[in-house]
Design an enzyme around this catalytic site. Structure first.
Site, short mmCIF file in Angstrom:
data_model
loop_
_atom_site.label_atom_id
_atom_site.label_comp_id
_atom_site.label_asym_id
_atom_site.label_seq_id
_atom_site.Cartn_x
_atom_site.Cartn_y
_atom_site.Cartn_z
N ASP A 65 7.73 -41.53 34.23
CA ASP A 65 7.66 -41.76 35.68
C ASP A 65 8.57 -40.79 36.43
O ASP A 65 9.35 -40.06 35.82
CB ASP A 65 8.00 -43.23 36.01
CG ASP A 65 9.34 -43.68 35.47
OD1 ASP A 65 10.07 -42.87 34.86
OD2 ASP A 65 9.69 -44.86 35.64
N ASN A 133 13.86 -56.14 37.79
CA ASN A 133 12.81 -57.05 38.28
C ASN A 133 11.63 -57.12 37.33
O ASN A 133 10.54 -57.55 37.70
CB ASN A 133 12.33 -56.59 39.67
CG ASN A 133 11.72 -55.20 39.62
OD1 ASN A 133 11.72 -54.55 38.58
ND2 ASN A 133 11.19 -54.74 40.74
N HIS A 135 10.13 -54.51 35.90
CA HIS A 135 9.19 -53.38 35.93
C HIS A 135 9.29 -52.56 34.64
O HIS A 135 10.31 -52.56 33.96
CB HIS A 135 9.36 -52.52 37.18
CG HIS A 135 10.58 -51.66 37.24
ND1 HIS A 135 11.25 -51.41 38.41
CD2 HIS A 135 11.25 -50.97 36.30
CE1 HIS A 135 12.26 -50.60 38.18
NE2 HIS A 135 12.28 -50.32 36.91
N GLU A 140 5.48 -51.99 39.12
CA GLU A 140 6.31 -52.97 39.80
C GLU A 140 5.63 -54.34 39.86
O GLU A 140 4.39 -54.42 39.81
CB GLU A 140 6.56 -52.50 41.25
CG GLU A 140 7.28 -51.17 41.37
CD GLU A 140 8.80 -51.30 41.27
OE1 GLU A 140 9.30 -52.27 40.65
OE2 GLU A 140 9.48 -50.42 41.82
C1 GLP Z 1 13.99 -47.08 36.54
C2 GLP Z 1 13.00 -46.14 35.84
C3 GLP Z 1 12.51 -46.72 34.55
C4 GLP Z 1 13.68 -47.29 33.81
C5 GLP Z 1 14.19 -48.51 34.53
C6 GLP Z 1 15.50 -49.05 34.00
O1 GLP Z 1 13.57 -47.41 37.81
N1 GLP Z 1 11.89 -45.84 36.67
O2 GLP Z 1 11.83 -45.73 33.79
O3 GLP Z 1 13.30 -47.65 32.51
O4 GLP Z 1 14.26 -48.31 35.92
O5 GLP Z 1 16.57 -48.18 34.26
P1 GLP Z 1 18.01 -48.38 33.62
O6 GLP Z 1 17.90 -48.14 32.18
O7 GLP Z 1 18.90 -47.36 34.31
O8 GLP Z 1 18.43 -49.78 33.95
#
Ligand code: GLP
Length: 237
Positions: A65, A133, A135, A140
């Protein structure tokens, strides 16, 4: 059934994740690896990159992403994260496929990625983090989910993500692979780390499958490995 393998701390989880990936890449050197970004997988990628280039000579990588409208070279972009910590140290540029964050047209860019994955997929190994949340990528919570690469309206939780905390102009949207792309992966590695993820992980493990918590769709996949650290592990599970 999703059963977390609990590691002592973030470092131990990251090493176990790197070993898990290295073992599978060794078994299939031309694997297509899909990579999430964020704080959770960072040490795993750094550790894996430290294993040396020979293991990765045929590996293909796709970015899960991206933040729409952040310049590709921004320190906050998913692009900079992956290039810095994985793609460049292992010289994978020629076998790396990624959403552009500022394409002439977002829809055309999503179609380009969807077409590429249709011709070169499915993903063999998909590394995911768990959003606060629920996702996955930028899939989302919503009344419905998208199967393939698409432009996603970012939730309030995503707009507060630490990656973009310092950005004055927030991303206009997210670009992400879809839930079918993720669920068609041959193997999935979900990493969950830190106290802030304890409640989200508890919810994942106890919640029925719902588009309002996209990670619950992982319950439908036959081959998910879930690694967490002690801080993220719900005591009541
Ligand atoms: C972000 C990214 C995801 C990631 C997630 C968790 O928004 N788009 O690819 O896996 O949120 O991030 P983190 O590991 O920093 O908590």
């Amino acid at each position: 059934m999703l059963t977390p393998k609990v590691h002592q701390d973030h470092e131990a989880m990251s090493h176990a994740a790197a070993d898990w990936l290295a073992e599978r890449i060794a078994a299939q050197p031309d694997s297509l690896l899909c990579l999430a970004t964020g704080s959770t997988p960072l040490r795993c990628y750094q550790t894996l990159a430290g294993y040396g280039r020979s293991l990765f000579e045929r590996l293909r990588v796709i970015k899960l992403d991206e933040w729409a409208d952040l310049p590709m070279a921004s320190p906050a972009s998913c692009e900079t994260f992956l290039r810095t910590h994985f793609i460049e140290p292992l010289c994978l540029q020629a076998r790396y496929t990624a959403f552009h964050s500022q394409p002439p047209d977002f829809r055309t860019e999503c179609e380009r990625i969807a077409k590429w994955l249709g011709e070169n997929g499915p993903i063999d190994l998909c590394v995911l983090g768990l959003g606060l949340n629920g996702h996955l990528g930028f899939n989302e919570p919503s009344a419905f989910l998208h199967p393939h690469a698409h432009i996603a309206k970012l939730s309030a939780a995503s707009l507060q993500h630490t990656m973009i905390a310092a950005e004055k102009t927030k991303p206009s949207a997210g670009l992400t692979l879809g839930m079918a792309d993720i669920l068609q992966s041959r193997q999935i590695l979900l990493l969950v780390s830190g106290p802030a993820k304890r409640e989200p992980l508890q919810r994942l493990l106890t919640q029925s499958i719902t588009s309002q918590y996209p990670a619950t769709f992982l319950h439908l996949h036959p081959n998910v490995s879930l690694f967490c650290d002690k801080e993220a592990h719900p005591k009541s599970i």
